[in-house]
Design a protein around this motif. Structure first.
Motif, PDB file in Angstrom:
ATOM      1  N   LEU A  62       0.869  -1.176   0.000  1.00 48.12           N
ATOM      2  CA  LEU A  62       0.000   0.000   0.000  1.00 48.12           C
ATOM      3  C   LEU A  62       0.905   1.224   0.000  1.00 48.12           C
ATOM      4  O   LEU A  62       1.488   1.590   1.026  1.00 48.12           O
ATOM      5  CB  LEU A  62      -0.922  -0.018   1.221  1.00 48.12           C
ATOM      6  CG  LEU A  62      -1.856  -1.233   1.322  1.00 48.12           C
ATOM      7  CD1 LEU A  62      -2.647  -1.194   2.623  1.00 48.12           C
ATOM      8  CD2 LEU A  62      -2.807  -1.284   0.134  1.00 48.12           C
ATOM      9  N   VAL A  65       0.374   6.217   1.588  1.00 45.39           N
ATOM     10  CA  VAL A  65      -0.756   6.332   2.517  1.00 45.39           C
ATOM     11  C   VAL A  65      -0.593   7.625   3.312  1.00 45.39           C
ATOM     12  O   VAL A  65       0.420   7.834   3.964  1.00 45.39           O
ATOM     13  CB  VAL A  65      -0.812   5.121   3.478  1.00 45.39           C
ATOM     14  CG1 VAL A  65      -1.973   5.279   4.454  1.00 45.39           C
ATOM     15  CG2 VAL A  65      -0.950   3.828   2.689  1.00 45.39           C
ATOM     16  N   GLU A  70      -4.932   5.861   8.023  1.00 45.61           N
ATOM     17  CA  GLU A  70      -4.444   4.607   8.578  1.00 45.61           C
ATOM     18  C   GLU A  70      -5.579   3.629   8.904  1.00 45.61           C
ATOM     19  O   GLU A  70      -5.362   2.418   9.000  1.00 45.61           O
ATOM     20  CB  GLU A  70      -3.578   4.847   9.826  1.00 45.61           C
ATOM     21  CG  GLU A  70      -4.267   5.629  10.933  1.00 45.61           C
ATOM     22  CD  GLU A  70      -3.984   7.123  10.852  1.00 45.61           C
ATOM     23  OE1 GLU A  70      -3.966   7.643   9.728  1.00 45.61           O
ATOM     24  OE2 GLU A  70      -3.806   7.755  11.903  1.00 45.61           O
ATOM     25  N   LEU A  73      -5.904   0.649   6.591  1.00 43.06           N
ATOM     26  CA  LEU A  73      -4.990  -0.482   6.659  1.00 43.06           C
ATOM     27  C   LEU A  73      -5.618  -1.666   7.377  1.00 43.06           C
ATOM     28  O   LEU A  73      -5.372  -2.826   7.040  1.00 43.06           O
ATOM     29  CB  LEU A  73      -3.692  -0.060   7.355  1.00 43.06           C
ATOM     30  CG  LEU A  73      -3.032   1.202   6.770  1.00 43.06           C
ATOM     31  CD1 LEU A  73      -1.749   1.527   7.508  1.00 43.06           C
ATOM     32  CD2 LEU A  73      -2.768   1.024   5.282  1.00 43.06           C
ATOM     33  N   VAL A  87       3.544  -0.925   3.965  1.00 42.72           N
ATOM     34  CA  VAL A  87       2.952   0.400   3.797  1.00 42.72           C
ATOM     35  C   VAL A  87       4.059   1.431   3.664  1.00 42.72           C
ATOM     36  O   VAL A  87       5.043   1.393   4.408  1.00 42.72           O
ATOM     37  CB  VAL A  87       2.058   0.760   5.014  1.00 42.72           C
ATOM     38  CG1 VAL A  87       1.553   2.186   4.913  1.00 42.72           C
ATOM     39  CG2 VAL A  87       0.903  -0.215   5.121  1.00 42.72           C
TER      40      VAL A  87
END
Length: 603
Positions: A62, A65, A70, A73, A87
């Motif tokens: 990902l 971000v 968050e 996630l 991430v």
């Protein structure tokens, strides 16, 4: 470890769970069990796809971000063996156990990147090393800043370097947040007076979503009207090249043959880092709303700006107006006064979209770009508002269902160019009662690209006798061109590229005596050229690269193509032309190299 099971997703500032999951399914070529209607549907079906590509280890990346996202996630966490999530973000998320903080570049690496970006030679640099070190230290170890500042100084005289250094000598620059980064990035927007238009072009890129692949053709249309640049796009592409050199944008160009170098940019794209888009937005928002020459708006849901909803509203003076809405937008427009808008960009994500009412009174509007960024094709309402606009010259529609437009098709008598990208066309125009010559009397150019359901070109198109350029590309189901295409007596360029089902060109093409460029490259099913192709007395370029079934001898009339200068083909097709090269003294055979290029693939 993960082999082919690495899934990469760009999350960006405004994440859309449904689109992310749909893209993951498309990426692996797997169909969802049922149509995804909501974020909840998307998350419910994702484990099915992940299990399908297992049991090998799976890595989901990902990327990008943003702070505040968050919560997303957690949605992608599943109890699947050997399933990992990586991430990347500008912000550390303490709630997650494993965090790796990337450090700013050390002095050695920062210097290496800067030298590369500024195209400096280690030994032969004419810039004092002490000046270079001071500038690199001022960049604070940020790769993006090093690239941008290096690009802006590339090729400049040593005096310019030292002058720039004096301007920046207020202190050292270190960045802990985007708000501190933006003022520093502004320093890379220092252009001499004769290149100030390049800065304007840079800020225009903010009209589109960050990380979006912006077609170069869109920018050419915009800048031809805003800055009176040439319609062929040469100056626009040159400006994009300069922005690329300065690391303010990234121009991705496909390899071109000799016939395309100065004229064909439909397959070229521009991307821009989201920080740079923030910089463009920041620069464009320094004046009061009513005085800005470009107004860029991002609307979420029904949250319209306060100034838009005020009753005693003053007209806006923007020449460029860009309005982006998300998939929760309700379509309720407040009326505004935009009498000076020349370019209107509408980005949306809903399956049904209504053109805003104020368009009807935008009498200076010259370019309209309607771009559907959602997953499905969209229906458009209020298209009839355009009929009264006296200066509308260019329209581009992306991922639109044209059937909704045909019901309200109105004369667009000033329109000179229309572009349809990834639109649903099908048999839309079969039942239209309005004639093309009446609806589009001054149309000079048509672009149809990636319209996958186009089987047959509308017959009425042949009545638009002022048409000069017709581009139909990547329409793989197109199997036939209308017999009346010979009525387009003013046609100068005909590009039918990558239409793999098209088996022949109609014989009436012999009447196109003004045609100078004929491009049938990668039309795999074409097995022969028209019998009377020799009557194309002004033909200068013929591109037949990738026409693998074209193995019959050339028609006898090809010896009459006295103006033919370039034929682009592969080695096998080149042999067909050898017997007549002595007759066609101007002819140059260009053997195309195999070009394996995936830049055209859509994200």
């Amino acid at each position: 470890m993960f082999a082919n099971n690495i899934l990469f997703v760009n999350v960006s500032k405004t994440p859309n769970v449904k689109v992310i999951v749909q893209n993951l399914f498309s990426y692996k070529g797997i169909k969802p069990t049922y149509q995804i209607q909501s974020d909840e549907d998307a998350i419910c079906q994702l484990p099915q796809m992940l299990s399908h590509i297992g049991p090998s280890p799976i890595l989901l990346i990902l990327d990008d971000v943003w702070f505040g996202s968050e919560f997303l996630l957690e949605k992608f966490k599943f109890n699947i063996p050997n399933y990992k999530i990586l991430v990347t973000s500008r912000t550390a998320f303490p709630r997650f156990k494993h965090t790796y903080n990337l450090k700013q570049l050390n002095d050695v690496d920062a210097m290496t990147l800067f030298y590369h970006s500024a195209f400096l030679q280690d030994e032969s640099s004419y810039i004092p090393e002490e000046d270079i070190k001071k500038i690199v230290r001022g960049c604070g170890g940020f790769p993006l800043v090093l690239k941008m500042i290096g690009g802006s100084l590339c090729g400049q005289h040593a005096v310019v370097w030292h002058s720039r250094l004096l301007k920046w000598s207020e202190g050292h620059f270190f960045f802990n947040s985007d708000t501190e980064l933006l003022p520093h990035l502004q320093k890379s927007l220092e252009f001499p007076d004769d290149k100030i238009i390049i800065k304007e072009c840079f800020m225009d890129l903010g009209s589109f979503h960050a990380e979006q692949r912006i077609s170069a053709a869109i920018l050419i249309d915009m800048w031809a009207e805003l800055y009176e640049l040439d319609e062929d796009g040469i100056h626009s592409i040159a400006n994009l090249q300069e922005l690329t050199i300065r690391n303010l944008a990234n121009l991705e160009m496909t390899r071109k043959d000799a016939s395309e170098v100065k004229s064909y940019y439909n397959e070229d794209f521009v991307t821009q880092h989201n920080i740079l888009r923030e910089l463009a937005l920041h620069q464009s928002s320094q004046e009061p709303i009513g005085q800005r020459k470009r107004l860029i708006m991002n609307i979420s849901g029904s949250n319209l700006p306060k100034w838009w909803m005020e009753q005693k509203q003053q007209p806006i003076n923007a020449r460029l107006l860009s309005i982006s809405t998300d998939e929760s937008f309700l379509g309720s427009w407040c009326n505004i006064q935009a009498p000076k808008v020349e370019v209107l960009v509408l980005n949306f994500q809903t399956k049904n979209y209504t053109l805003p009412e104020f368009v009807e009174k935008a009498n200076e509007l010259k370019v309209l770009i309607v771009s559907n960024c959602g997953f499905f094709h969209a229906e458009i309402k209020n298209f009839q508002l355009l009929w009264s606009l006296p200066n509308l010259k260019r329209i581009r529609l992306e991922k639109i269902s044209i059937s909704s437009l045909c019901k309200t098709l109105v004369p667009l008598k000033s329109l000179r160019k229309i572009s349809l990208f990834m639109c649903n066309i099908g048999t839309t125009f079969e039942n239209c009662t309005i004639q093309g010559s009446y609806a589009l009397p001054n149309l000079k150019e048509i672009n149809i690209d990636y319209c996958n359901d186009l089987v047959e070109l509308p017959v009425g198109l042949c009545d638009i006798v002022r048409l000069k350029k017709l581009y139909i590309t990547n329409c793989h189901k197109l199997s036939i061109l209308p017999k009346g295409i010979g009525k387009l007596v003013n046609l100068e360029v005909l590009r039918i590229r990558s239409c793999t089902d098209l088996s022949e060109l109609p014989e009436s093409i012999r009447s196109l005596h003004k045609l100078s460029i004929l491009d049938i490259s990668d039309c795999l099913s074409i097995s022969k050229l028209p019998k009377y192709i020799g009557e194309l007395c002004n033909l200068k370029v013929l591109n037949m690269k990738g026409c693998l079934r074209l193995c019959n001898p050339l028609p006898e009339s090809t010896i009459d193509l006295k103006q033919l200068m370039i034929v682009v083909c592969d080695e096998e097709r080149a042999k067909l032309w050898e017997p007549i090269k002595d007759v066609l003294t101007k002819l140059n055979i260009e053997v195309a190299k195999k070009d394996i290029n995936l830049n055209w693939l859509l994200k």
